[in-house]
Write an enzyme that holds these catalytic residues in place. Structure first.
Site, PDB file in Angstrom:
ATOM      1  N   ARG A  69       2.065  -9.503   7.648  1.00 57.76           N
ATOM      2  CA  ARG A  69       3.428  -9.287   8.122  1.00 57.76           C
ATOM      3  C   ARG A  69       3.574  -8.342   9.306  1.00 57.76           C
ATOM      4  NH1 ARG A  69       5.949  -8.841   2.282  1.00 57.76           N
ATOM      5  NH2 ARG A  69       7.794  -8.029   3.281  1.00 57.76           N
ATOM      6  N   ARG A  96      19.620  18.545  -1.623  1.00 55.20           N
ATOM      7  CA  ARG A  96      20.221  17.401  -0.917  1.00 55.20           C
ATOM      8  C   ARG A  96      21.066  16.553  -1.847  1.00 55.20           C
ATOM      9  NH1 ARG A  96      16.197  15.503   3.233  1.00 55.20           N
ATOM     10  NH2 ARG A  96      17.649  13.755   3.323  1.00 55.20           N
ATOM     11  N   HIS A 138      -5.436 -13.816   8.761  1.00 51.82           N
ATOM     12  CA  HIS A 138      -4.577 -12.803   9.400  1.00 51.82           C
ATOM     13  C   HIS A 138      -5.340 -11.625   9.983  1.00 51.82           C
ATOM     14  CE1 HIS A 138      -1.406 -15.091   7.588  1.00 51.82           C
ATOM     15  NE2 HIS A 138      -1.769 -14.759   6.359  1.00 51.82           N
ATOM     16  N   ARG A 146      16.392  -2.907  -0.874  1.00 48.77           N
ATOM     17  CA  ARG A 146      15.200  -3.160  -1.663  1.00 48.77           C
ATOM     18  C   ARG A 146      15.590  -3.107  -3.132  1.00 48.77           C
ATOM     19  NH1 ARG A 146      11.971   1.644   0.643  1.00 48.77           N
ATOM     20  NH2 ARG A 146      13.370   1.228   2.325  1.00 48.77           N
ATOM     21  N   PRO A 201       0.802  -1.215   0.000  1.00 47.63           N
ATOM     22  CA  PRO A 201       0.000   0.000   0.000  1.00 47.63           C
ATOM     23  C   PRO A 201       0.838   1.270   0.000  1.00 47.63           C
ATOM     24  CG  PRO A 201      -0.520  -1.447   1.860  1.00 47.63           C
ATOM     25  CD  PRO A 201       0.733  -1.935   1.246  1.00 47.63           C
ATOM     26  N   GLU A 202       0.727   2.030  -1.060  1.00 48.16           N
ATOM     27  CA  GLU A 202       1.292   3.368  -1.115  1.00 48.16           C
ATOM     28  C   GLU A 202       0.101   4.318  -1.274  1.00 48.16           C
ATOM     29  OE1 GLU A 202       4.693   3.552  -3.807  1.00 48.16           O
ATOM     30  OE2 GLU A 202       5.021   1.421  -3.566  1.00 48.16           O
TER      31      GLU A 202
END
Length: 341
Positions: free
Chosen positions: A171, A219, A148, A329, A2-3
DNA sequence: AAGGCTGCCTGCTTGC
DNA sequence: TGCAAGCAGGCAGCCT
C-alpha cells in the site's frame, strides 16, 4: 499492521544479516517508496525538492531524480546494527573504502546546515518506516521475487555472503530514506532527523513514566487518541491501543483528564504487558500484511482479546465486543468492562 | 496551541 | 458477471 512488536521483530531479524554488510547496488523499482527521502539539492546539501511529501502525489520527474539520488548515495555504504524508535527503524551507515572513486559521484555532504561542528562528518542512516504494509525481506541473491518489491538492495556480508534486502510494500504508506542522524531532544542518543519528534516507547529503559502519565492526564481528548499520538508514547497503533485499553478496562473515548493516577499507571502497565507478550509471540499477523524478515507470520493474532473481535464474547465477561468507528478507524472494546462515565 | 481533517495507496469485500 | 464504492490505517501537513 506493523506496530512496535512487529517493527522490533523485523529489526532484530535484520541485525545479524546486515550488520557489517556493504551495499553492492541498489534498485528503486517504485520511487513512491521514497516518500521520506530528500535528494541532494543543487548546492550539494540535502534539501527539500518540495515535492511528493506525505499526502502529495510524487511527480514523475521528481520520482526519477529521487530514485537516482538514492541509488547513487546508498551504493558502497557499510551498514551498522539496525536501531528503532517507535515504528521508525534505521541502519546507521558509513562510507565504505573506495566509495569516493565512483565515477560521476557527487560527494555526500559532510556538514549539517547551520551551527554544527563543520569539521565533523555528518552521520547518515538508512531510515525505514513500514507504514501499513511494509516488509523488509532478507533473501538469497537468486531467490524468486516476492510481490510488491519496491526497492532492492544487494548486500555483501563478510560472513553470510551476498544477500538481497528487499523492501516490499503493497500500500505504499511506508518508505525508505537516507537521513541524517541528529542528537535526540533528551541528548541520550542519535536518531534520524525525521524521527526527532517521536517519543520513546514504553519498553525503552529511558522511557519517562512520570512525564507520560502527566501529559496523558492533562489532555482533554479521548485516551485512545492520546495513545496513538507518537509524540507522547511511540509504537502504539490501532491494535495495541485497543488491546491495552481492554486490559486496563478503560473506554477508548475517556478523556485523559478523567483518568486518575492509578488508572493511568494501570494503562501504562497494560501497554507494556501487551507489547511484551506480542513480541514474544512474533507479532500480530492477519493476512500477508505483516511478516518477519523471512516472510513468516507472527502468532499474536490468536491472543487478541478485543481487536477485530466484534460480535465475539469478551473473554472476561462474555458480553459481545463492539466495534465503533472512530477517527476513520475501528475501535474495539467491551461495552460492559469498558464503560464511559 | 491544540485539535480536526485530508490525502497518500492497493487489494479485498460488499453492494447494486 | 462487472463495476463501483467502501474499508483497512500511520503519518504529516494544513486548517481552524
Amino acid at each position: 499492521m506493523p506496530e512496535l512488536p512487529e517493527v522490533e521483530v523485523v529489526r532484530a531479524g535484520l541485525a545479524p544479516a546486515v550488520t557489517g554488510a556493504t551495499v553492492i547496488s541498489a534498485e528503486v523499482r517504485d520511487p513512491r517508496a521514497l516518500k521520506r527521502h530528500l535528494p541532494l539539492g543543487a548546492d550539494g546539501l540535502p534539501g527539500d525538492d518540495g515535492l511528493g511529501g506525505h499526502g502529495v502525489r510524487l511527480p514523475f520527474e521528481a520520482g526519477v531524480a529521487r530514485a537516482a539520488d538514492f541509488e547513487r548515495r546508498v551504493t558502497g555504504l557499510v551498514l551498522d546494527a539496525p536501531r528503532r524508535r517507535g515504528k521508525f527503524m534505521w541502519i546507521p551507515v558509513e562510507r565504505g573504502a573506495g566509495d569516493e572513486s565512483q565515477p560521476g559521484s557527487v560527494p555526500i555532504p559532510l556538514v549539517e546546515r547551520g551551527a554544527r561542528d563543520e569539521s565533523k562528518p555528518d552521520q547518515l542512516a538508512l531510515l525505514a518506516h513500514l507504514g501499513m504494509s511494509g516488509q523488509m525481506l532478507l533473501r538469497a541473491h537468486d531467490a524468486p521475487d516476492d510481490r510488491h518489491v519496491r526497492i532492492r538492495l544487494w548486500i555483501e556480508h563478510p560472513a553470510h555472503g551476498e544477500l538481497r534486502l528487499d523492501f516490499a510494500d503493497q500500500r505504499l504508506f511506508g518508505s525508505l530514506a537516507l537521513d541524517r542522524l541528529l542528537p535526540a531532544p533528551d541528548g541520550i542518543d542519535l536518531i534520524p532527523g525525521q524521527a526527532l519528534h517521536i517519543a520513546r516507547d514504553p519498553l525503552d529503559p529511558a522511557f519517562d513514566d512520570a512525564g507520560f502519565l502527566l501529559a496523558l492526564r492533562r489532555r482533554g481528548v479521548g485516551v485512545k487518541k492520546l495513545l496513538l499520538d507518537q509524540t507522547l508514547v511511540s509504537g502504539v497503533g490501532n491494535i495495541y491501543a485497543d488491546e491495552a485499553l481492554w486490559r486496563a478496562r478503560i473506554h477508548p473515548e475517556t478523556p485523559g483528564t478523567a483518568i486518575g493516577p492509578r488508572k493511568a499507571r494501570e494503562l501504562l502497565s497494560a501497554l507494556r504487558d501487551v507489547f511484551t507478550q506480542a513480541l514474544a509471540e512474533g507479532g500480530t499477523s492477519f493476512d500477508a500484511q505483516y511478516v518477519n524478515v523471512n516472510g513468516q507470520a507472527g502468532y499474536f493474532a490468536h491472543s487478541l482479546n478485543a481487536y477485530g473481535r466484534q460480535g465475539a464474547p469478551c473473554p472476561r465477561c462474555g458480553r459481545p465486543i463492539v466495534r465503533e468507528s472512530f477517527m476513520n478507524r475501528g475501535s474495539h472494546f467491551c461495552p460492559k468492562c469498558q464503560q464511559l462515565r
